[in-house]
Design a protein around this motif. Structure first.
Motif, PDB file in Angstrom:
ATOM      1  N   ALA A  69       3.313   2.744   1.814  1.00 38.91           N
ATOM      2  CA  ALA A  69       4.360   2.470   2.802  1.00 38.91           C
ATOM      3  C   ALA A  69       3.888   2.723   4.224  1.00 38.91           C
ATOM      4  O   ALA A  69       4.703   2.870   5.139  1.00 38.91           O
ATOM      5  CB  ALA A  69       5.608   3.294   2.496  1.00 38.91           C
ATOM      6  N   GLY A  70       2.574   2.791   4.411  1.00 42.74           N
ATOM      7  CA  GLY A  70       2.044   2.907   5.769  1.00 42.74           C
ATOM      8  C   GLY A  70       1.356   4.222   6.019  1.00 42.74           C
ATOM      9  O   GLY A  70       1.246   5.067   5.133  1.00 42.74           O
ATOM     10  N   ALA A  71       0.876   4.369   7.243  1.00 45.62           N
ATOM     11  CA  ALA A  71       0.301   5.643   7.640  1.00 45.62           C
ATOM     12  C   ALA A  71       1.408   6.700   7.580  1.00 45.62           C
ATOM     13  O   ALA A  71       2.599   6.382   7.666  1.00 45.62           O
ATOM     14  CB  ALA A  71      -0.271   5.536   9.048  1.00 45.62           C
TER      15      ALA A  71
ATOM     16  N   MET B  75       1.877  11.719  11.893  1.00 44.48           N
ATOM     17  CA  MET B  75       1.630  11.082  13.197  1.00 44.48           C
ATOM     18  C   MET B  75       2.621  11.507  14.277  1.00 44.48           C
ATOM     19  O   MET B  75       2.321  11.384  15.474  1.00 44.48           O
ATOM     20  CB  MET B  75       1.733   9.546  13.071  1.00 44.48           C
ATOM     21  CG  MET B  75       0.604   8.898  12.312  1.00 44.48           C
ATOM     22  SD  MET B  75       0.698   7.080  12.413  1.00 44.48           S
ATOM     23  CE  MET B  75       2.170   6.735  11.458  1.00 44.48           C
TER      24      MET B  75
ATOM     25  N   TYR C 251       6.071  -1.768  -1.888  1.00 39.66           N
ATOM     26  CA  TYR C 251       5.851  -1.867  -0.436  1.00 39.66           C
ATOM     27  C   TYR C 251       4.371  -1.829  -0.049  1.00 39.66           C
ATOM     28  O   TYR C 251       3.633  -0.942  -0.472  1.00 39.66           O
ATOM     29  CB  TYR C 251       6.554  -0.715   0.275  1.00 39.66           C
ATOM     30  CG  TYR C 251       8.051  -0.761   0.155  1.00 39.66           C
ATOM     31  CD1 TYR C 251       8.800  -1.708   0.861  1.00 39.66           C
ATOM     32  CD2 TYR C 251       8.739   0.139  -0.662  1.00 39.66           C
ATOM     33  CE1 TYR C 251      10.180  -1.764   0.740  1.00 39.66           C
ATOM     34  CE2 TYR C 251      10.120   0.091  -0.780  1.00 39.66           C
ATOM     35  CZ  TYR C 251      10.838  -0.864  -0.077  1.00 39.66           C
ATOM     36  OH  TYR C 251      12.191  -0.909  -0.193  1.00 39.66           O
TER      37      TYR C 251
ATOM     38  N   LEU D  12       8.686   1.909  15.149  1.00 41.63           N
ATOM     39  CA  LEU D  12       8.348   3.315  15.396  1.00 41.63           C
ATOM     40  C   LEU D  12       7.823   3.528  16.805  1.00 41.63           C
ATOM     41  O   LEU D  12       7.387   4.622  17.154  1.00 41.63           O
ATOM     42  CB  LEU D  12       7.269   3.767  14.396  1.00 41.63           C
ATOM     43  CG  LEU D  12       7.638   3.698  12.912  1.00 41.63           C
ATOM     44  CD1 LEU D  12       6.390   3.880  12.056  1.00 41.63           C
ATOM     45  CD2 LEU D  12       8.677   4.758  12.574  1.00 41.63           C
TER      46      LEU D  12
HETATM   47  C1  HXC Z   1       5.611   9.301   5.614  1.00 37.78           C
HETATM   48  C2  HXC Z   1       7.016   8.203   4.166  1.00 37.78           C
HETATM   49  C3  HXC Z   1       6.559   6.954   4.635  1.00 37.78           C
HETATM   50  C4  HXC Z   1       5.553   6.944   5.653  1.00 37.78           C
HETATM   51  C5  HXC Z   1       8.047   6.619   3.125  1.00 37.78           C
HETATM   52  N1  HXC Z   1       7.926   7.943   3.237  1.00 37.78           N
HETATM   53  N2  HXC Z   1       7.227   5.993   3.960  1.00 37.78           N
HETATM   54  N3  HXC Z   1       6.527   9.356   4.651  1.00 37.78           N
HETATM   55  N4  HXC Z   1       5.111   8.145   6.099  1.00 37.78           N
HETATM   56  N5  HXC Z   1       5.018   5.826   6.123  1.00 37.78           N
HETATM   57  C6  HXC Z   1       8.667   8.981   2.498  1.00 37.78           C
HETATM   58  C7  HXC Z   1      10.103   9.095   2.956  1.00 37.78           C
HETATM   59  O1  HXC Z   1      10.169   9.859   4.111  1.00 37.78           O
HETATM   60  C8  HXC Z   1      10.747   9.732   1.772  1.00 37.78           C
HETATM   61  O2  HXC Z   1      10.442  11.112   1.795  1.00 37.78           O
HETATM   62  C9  HXC Z   1       9.993   9.131   0.597  1.00 37.78           C
HETATM   63  O3  HXC Z   1       8.765   8.633   1.121  1.00 37.78           O
HETATM   64  C10 HXC Z   1      10.743   7.976  -0.031  1.00 37.78           C
HETATM   65  O4  HXC Z   1      11.079   7.057   0.988  1.00 37.78           O
HETATM   66  P1  HXC Z   1      12.585   6.546   1.274  1.00 37.78           P
HETATM   67  O5  HXC Z   1      12.629   6.095   2.688  1.00 37.78           O
HETATM   68  O6  HXC Z   1      13.575   7.546   0.827  1.00 37.78           O
HETATM   69  O7  HXC Z   1      12.659   5.300   0.273  1.00 37.78           O
HETATM   70  P2  HXC Z   1      13.492   3.947   0.448  1.00 37.78           P
HETATM   71  O8  HXC Z   1      14.874   4.232   0.958  1.00 37.78           O
HETATM   72  O9  HXC Z   1      13.326   3.231  -0.855  1.00 37.78           O
HETATM   73  O10 HXC Z   1      12.726   3.122   1.605  1.00 37.78           O
HETATM   74  C11 HXC Z   1      11.421   2.689   1.407  1.00 37.78           C
HETATM   75  C12 HXC Z   1      10.826   2.216   2.748  1.00 37.78           C
HETATM   76  C13 HXC Z   1      10.967   3.325   3.805  1.00 37.78           C
HETATM   77  C14 HXC Z   1      11.548   0.944   3.233  1.00 37.78           C
HETATM   78  C15 HXC Z   1       9.354   1.862   2.491  1.00 37.78           C
HETATM   79  O11 HXC Z   1      10.462   4.540   3.250  1.00 37.78           O
HETATM   80  C16 HXC Z   1      10.235   3.074   5.075  1.00 37.78           C
HETATM   81  O12 HXC Z   1      10.691   2.289   5.906  1.00 37.78           O
HETATM   82  N6  HXC Z   1       9.088   3.729   5.253  1.00 37.78           N
HETATM   83  C17 HXC Z   1       8.313   3.633   6.492  1.00 37.78           C
HETATM   84  C18 HXC Z   1       7.597   2.318   6.584  1.00 37.78           C
HETATM   85  C19 HXC Z   1       6.793   2.214   7.871  1.00 37.78           C
HETATM   86  O13 HXC Z   1       7.363   2.270   8.962  1.00 37.78           O
HETATM   87  N7  HXC Z   1       5.489   2.058   7.765  1.00 37.78           N
HETATM   88  C20 HXC Z   1       4.603   1.924   8.902  1.00 37.78           C
HETATM   89  C21 HXC Z   1       4.104   3.272   9.283  1.00 37.78           C
HETATM   90  S1  HXC Z   1       3.119   3.195  10.764  1.00 37.78           S
HETATM   91  P3  HXC Z   1      11.564  12.227   1.425  1.00 37.78           P
HETATM   92  O14 HXC Z   1      10.857  13.524   1.685  1.00 37.78           O
HETATM   93  O15 HXC Z   1      12.741  11.976   2.322  1.00 37.78           O
HETATM   94  O16 HXC Z   1      11.869  11.977  -0.030  1.00 37.78           O
HETATM   95  C22 HXC Z   1       1.606   2.691  10.255  1.00 37.78           C
HETATM   96  C23 HXC Z   1       0.564   2.584  11.327  1.00 37.78           C
HETATM   97  C24 HXC Z   1      -0.786   2.271  10.805  1.00 37.78           C
HETATM   98  O17 HXC Z   1       1.380   2.438   9.128  1.00 37.78           O
HETATM   99  C25 HXC Z   1      -1.802   2.547  11.851  1.00 37.78           C
HETATM  100  C26 HXC Z   1      -3.220   2.359  11.424  1.00 37.78           C
HETATM  101  C27 HXC Z   1      -3.725   3.238  10.365  1.00 37.78           C
END
Ligand code: HXC
Length: 258
Positions: free
Chosen positions: A63-65, A70, A105, A135
């Motif tokens: 689900a990403g970094a 960060m 994801y 973000l």
């Molecule tokens: C840290 C994460 C995470 C992330 C999910 N979790 N994604 N923790 N970093 N990227 C954690 C949640 O906080 C949660 O922890 C648990 O995983 C389950 O996630 P939920 O959100 O409760 O699940 P759900 O409602 O099913 O939603 C799934 C989701 C959502 C749509 C994927 O989690 C989401 O939007 N995640 C972030 C996606 C994102 O923005 N990715 C880009 C990141 S920036 P708890 O402790 O509450 O159970 C990036 C930059 C890269 O990647 C740069 C270069 C390397």
């Protein structure tokens, strides 16, 4: 080695690497990326391995970094230590084929990690996206570069600017992924594909990967010249003699990977 964030199994000549932080949907932190870089670099040097598969869980490839890691970073933190991104260059240097098998994801860095692989296959329920904009950041591991090369500028802009997710069907139509399979067959399909690849001549497979990648790095004339040179080099392998002899003798080839 004992990995904390990966599950690694070898099936014949295939290494299957599962990202394994299921509670965090395989959010990519430095510990995981350090292990992934080490596992892939070791596999690249291991003569018993011909192909690598990277997969996640049923819910998430990644689900990403890791946003919790960060959140408090400053510019100086990220600039001086090259957090997160420091291992991504190691992945680019892997010379054996790497297949991403994506279920659930593949967002942000998860989508970028999948795009660094040579072949992407996905389960029907997979979702791809670059939601960084929500973000207050942008893709940092190739999302703004590899996505337009894979799906064209319009769809890449759409995904990066709106943060919307793309389904597996849309991703296949757009050319990001090569196959969509039923979710419950994802890993077995990926292993079958990797087994097929790993039965071919490894040096030839490496030459093909190197040559296809040239299509991204070089103008056509340079790419064609590179391909010609590598094509000629193929005749220096024993596997070329074996492959052609096997065809003429109407039997399966037994490649020795040399
Ligand atoms: C840290 C994460 C995470 C992330 C999910 N979790 N994604 N923790 N970093 N990227 C954690 C949640 O906080 C949660 O922890 C648990 O995983 C389950 O996630 P939920 O959100 O409760 O699940 P759900 O409602 O099913 O939603 C799934 C989701 C959502 C749509 C994927 O989690 C989401 O939007 N995640 C972030 C996606 C994102 O923005 N990715 C880009 C990141 S920036 P708890 O402790 O509450 O159970 C990036 C930059 C890269 O990647 C740069 C270069 C390397």
């Amino acid at each position: 080695p004992d990995y904390q964030n990966l599950l690694v199994e070898q099936h014949d000549r295939v290494l299957l690497v599962r990202l394994n932080r299921p509670k965090q949907l395989n959010a990519l932190n430095d510990a995981l990326m350090d292990e992934l870089g080490a596992a892939l670099t070791a596999a690249d040097a291991d003569e018993s391995i011909g192909c690598i598969v990277i997969t996640g869980s049923e819910r998430a490839f990644a689900a990403g970094a890791d946003i919790s890691a960060m959140a408090s970073w400053t510019y100086m933190d990220v600039y001086r230590t090259d957090y997160i991104t420091r291992n991504w260059e190691a992945l680019r240097r892997i010379r054996k084929p790497v297949i991403a098998a994506v279920a659930g994801y593949a967002l942000g860095g998860g989508c970028e990690l999948a795009m660094m692989c040579d072949i992407l296959i996905a389960g029907q329920g997979a979702k791809f996206g670059q939601p960084e904009v929500k973000l207050g950041i942008l893709p940092g591991a190739g999302g703004t570069q590899r996505l337009p090369r894979a799906v064209g500028k319009a769809k890449a802009m759409d995904l990066c600017l709106t943060a919307r997710n793309m389904s597996a069907e849309e991703a296949e139509r757009a050319g990001l992924i090569s196959r969509v399979v039923p979710d419950d067959q994802l890993v077995s399909e990926a292993l079958a594909m990797a087994t097929q690849i790993s039965g071919m001549s490894l040096p030839i497979i490496m030459m093909i990967k190197e040559s296809v990648n040239r299509a991204y790095e070089a103008p056509l004339s340079e790419g064609l010249l590179f391909e010609r040179r590598v094509f000629h080099a193929a005749f220096a392998t024993e596997d070329q003699k074996e492959g052609m002899a096997a065809f003429l003798e109407k039997r399966p080839a037994q490649f020795k990977h040399q």
